[in-house]
Design a protein around this motif. Structure first.
Motif, PDB file in Angstrom:
ATOM      1  N   VAL A  36      27.376   8.443  -3.874  1.00 13.16           N
ATOM      2  CA  VAL A  36      28.800   8.164  -4.005  1.00 13.16           C
ATOM      3  C   VAL A  36      29.089   8.137  -5.495  1.00 13.16           C
ATOM      4  O   VAL A  36      28.704   7.206  -6.202  1.00 13.16           O
ATOM      5  N   ALA A  37      29.735   9.197  -5.978  1.00  9.21           N
ATOM      6  CA  ALA A  37      30.026   9.349  -7.404  1.00  9.21           C
ATOM      7  C   ALA A  37      31.356   8.690  -7.715  1.00  9.21           C
ATOM      8  O   ALA A  37      32.400   9.116  -7.223  1.00  9.21           O
ATOM      9  N   THR A  38      31.317   7.648  -8.520  1.00  7.67           N
ATOM     10  CA  THR A  38      32.533   6.908  -8.854  1.00  7.67           C
ATOM     11  C   THR A  38      33.037   7.303 -10.238  1.00  7.67           C
ATOM     12  O   THR A  38      32.393   8.052 -10.957  1.00  7.67           O
ATOM     13  N   GLY A  39      34.145   6.727 -10.606  1.00 11.86           N
ATOM     14  CA  GLY A  39      34.699   6.937 -11.939  1.00 11.86           C
ATOM     15  C   GLY A  39      34.277   5.859 -12.918  1.00 11.86           C
ATOM     16  O   GLY A  39      34.881   5.723 -13.986  1.00 11.86           O
ATOM     17  N   GLU A  40      33.232   5.106 -12.582  1.00 11.52           N
ATOM     18  CA  GLU A  40      32.754   4.007 -13.426  1.00 11.52           C
ATOM     19  C   GLU A  40      32.402   4.520 -14.819  1.00 11.52           C
ATOM     20  O   GLU A  40      31.620   5.445 -14.963  1.00 11.52           O
TER      21      GLU A  40
END
Length: 140
Positions: free
Chosen positions: A122-126
């Motif tokens: 799950v690639a987040t914008g963190e």
């Protein structure tokens, strides 16, 4: 419409989470993580921070109680004993949502190798550094 589903979890991520079985691992990654080059399926949560993503996912996903460790974070390069603020936030979310699960640290390249065998990223914008977490799926 479905009840009691965290609103952050869209249809692609819900399908991916529902497809996981006992012992499968998922990675929640920050914006700098090489999500698409490692191999597992990637679901993007652009604009969402990794802690919020972990909170939404752990609202529904049980962690594995049959293993010594079910949650892992990436170590700080050059300072393996350091615990970053985001690692502390991950620990709080895991404790609140899943229970008393310690988060083990993995050296950066060991983390990448483990991520290669995950079922889902799950690639987040963190944008905070070391905002990466691996979770091992448990049973209901």
């Amino acid at each position: 419409m479905l009840r009691n589903i965290h609103p952050m979890l869209g249809p692609d991520l819900l399908h991916a989470l529902r497809s996981l079985g006992h012992g499968d691992e998922l990675v929640i990654s920050d914006a700098n993580f090489p999500s698409h080059s490692l191999g597992p399926r990637v679901v993007r949560l652009d604009g969402i921070d990794a802690v919020a993503a972990a909170d939404a996912i752990l609202a529904h996903l049980p962690l594995d109680t049959f293993v010594e460790a079910a949650a892992f974070r990436m170590e700080v390069v050059g300072d393996p004993d350091a615990v970053t603020p985001i690692a502390e936030e991950f620990a709080e979310v895991v404790r609140r949502r899943a229970g008393d699960f310690p988060i083990r640290s993995l050296e950066r390249f060991a983390f990448y190798e483990r991520a290669r065998t995950a079922s889902l990223i799950v690639a987040t914008g963190e944008t905070r550094h070391y905002g990466n977490l691996i979770l091992k799926t448990g049973v209901l």
